[in-house]
Design a protein around this motif. Sequence first.
Motif, short mmCIF file in Angstrom:
data_model
loop_
_atom_site.label_atom_id
_atom_site.label_comp_id
_atom_site.label_asym_id
_atom_site.label_seq_id
_atom_site.Cartn_x
_atom_site.Cartn_y
_atom_site.Cartn_z
N VAL B 27 -32.88 -37.19 -7.82
CA VAL B 27 -31.48 -37.31 -8.25
C VAL B 27 -30.60 -36.56 -7.23
O VAL B 27 -30.89 -35.41 -6.89
N PHE B 28 -29.58 -37.25 -6.75
CA PHE B 28 -28.63 -36.63 -5.82
C PHE B 28 -27.50 -36.01 -6.62
O PHE B 28 -26.93 -36.67 -7.52
N GLY B 29 -27.19 -34.77 -6.31
CA GLY B 29 -26.07 -34.12 -6.97
C GLY B 29 -24.78 -34.36 -6.20
O GLY B 29 -24.69 -34.01 -5.03
N GLY B 37 -19.10 -43.03 -1.96
CA GLY B 37 -20.14 -42.40 -1.14
C GLY B 37 -21.46 -42.34 -1.87
O GLY B 37 -22.53 -42.58 -1.29
N ALA B 38 -21.41 -42.01 -3.16
CA ALA B 38 -22.63 -41.96 -3.96
C ALA B 38 -23.26 -43.33 -4.06
O ALA B 38 -24.48 -43.49 -3.87
N ALA B 39 -22.42 -44.34 -4.33
CA ALA B 39 -22.96 -45.71 -4.46
C ALA B 39 -23.60 -46.15 -3.16
O ALA B 39 -24.68 -46.77 -3.15
N THR B 48 -33.52 -43.92 -6.48
CA THR B 48 -32.87 -42.63 -6.74
C THR B 48 -31.66 -42.86 -7.65
O THR B 48 -31.22 -43.99 -7.85
N ARG B 49 -31.13 -41.76 -8.18
CA ARG B 49 -29.91 -41.88 -8.98
C ARG B 49 -28.94 -40.76 -8.62
O ARG B 49 -29.33 -39.81 -7.92
N ALA B 50 -27.72 -40.90 -9.08
CA ALA B 50 -26.69 -39.91 -8.79
C ALA B 50 -26.30 -39.18 -10.07
O ALA B 50 -26.32 -39.77 -11.16
#
Lengths: 211, 211
Positions: B27-29, B37-39, B48-50
């Motif tokens: 998981v990216f914080g 940017g997250a997408a 992965t997920r945000a």
Amino acid sequence: MRIGIIGSGNVGGTLGTGFARAGHEVVFGFRDPASPGAASLLGRAPGTRAATVAEAAASSTVLVLATPYEAAEAALAPAGDLSGKILLDATNPIAPGLAGVSSPAGSSGAEEIAKLARGARVVKIFNTVGFEVMANPTFLAGARPATMLYAGDDTSAKEVAHGLAAGLGFDPVDLGPLAAARLLEPFALVWIRLALVCGHGRETAFLYLHR
Amino acid sequence: MRIGIIGSGNVGGTLGTGFARAGHEVVFGFRDPASPGAASLLGRAPGTRAATVAEAAASSTVLVLATPYEAAEAALAPAGDLSGKILLDATNPIAPGLAGVSSPAGSSGAEEIAKLARGARVVKIFNTVGFEVMANPTFLAGARPATMLYAGDDTSAKEVAHGLAAGLGFDPVDLGPLAAARLLEPFALVWIRLALVCGHGRETAFLYLHR
């Protein structure tokens, strides 16, 4: 090439022996060239000779400084005027107990030695592996030779250093100006930690991979 | 293993992608997990997920800090209590113009981060090569994989770090306590100099030779 070695321990002895084997004229600088220690070293380093530090320095175009770092100032004092000489600095300023580098903040041992050896063209080299690897950079069968990083401000002095390292069997790699010795001194401590503290043994080295 | 990544640049993105590919839950914080940017990052890092930094930290047993060193304090602030977490410090305190390391005297970036992340078990790792090598530690055909040096005070945290590096394809090597980050940060600058200043290109790395 005429090469003088200041410092007759394992590193100086190994480098002098290797340079002589590669066809260079090697002279070890001793406080007392007639001492039993000098005779013992010459016996292990065929083709080399002993002289005073002053004679070794005067008769050489390349000088190797292979003393403990703390002994460098006293060792260089009798060498006299080093203007124009190529000085290969193999020393390492290591804190007691291998706790870290003791290089002065905003400087490096090599840069301090360059201040002492006024006019000399200093190259930091032969400080990042132990003498066993210097004796045999291809110690690991099947692997390429160990890398020898070096740093200096004088291009032609670095070419000489590069050639001498290659002649010993190393893969020499230029890291840039003498100030990059600020990186090579900690790099040496990585080797020391891995070899002596982490228990990998003294026949260890880094190989630089690049395309 | 549940791994949170703080820092979504090239290093964080590459490590997160690699860990997800190795079967970990990544998981990216993000400050804003719904940002473009997250997408974009999730699109390049399948599986992965945000989340927010706080959620990423709370739900993970391992956190990777992959921000610029100067941004570490601000990036860690929203992470909350990190007691017991394994924190992998991939940052490098580099002086402007790549002039040297900016690690505080008698310390290292990693030790400073350990003070910020109170209670976390910090391992310095993933700071000594660029992201291209992290994506492919066996980039040089015919050579063994690149070495990944690491340092830390907590044995079990280092075992986890070792396993994660091996899972990416590195040859992981333990350099000792967290204070050895004082050597790994200059080591990173050796890579940076060779790759970016000396012109060898970013696909370069060191391989540690030992018997």
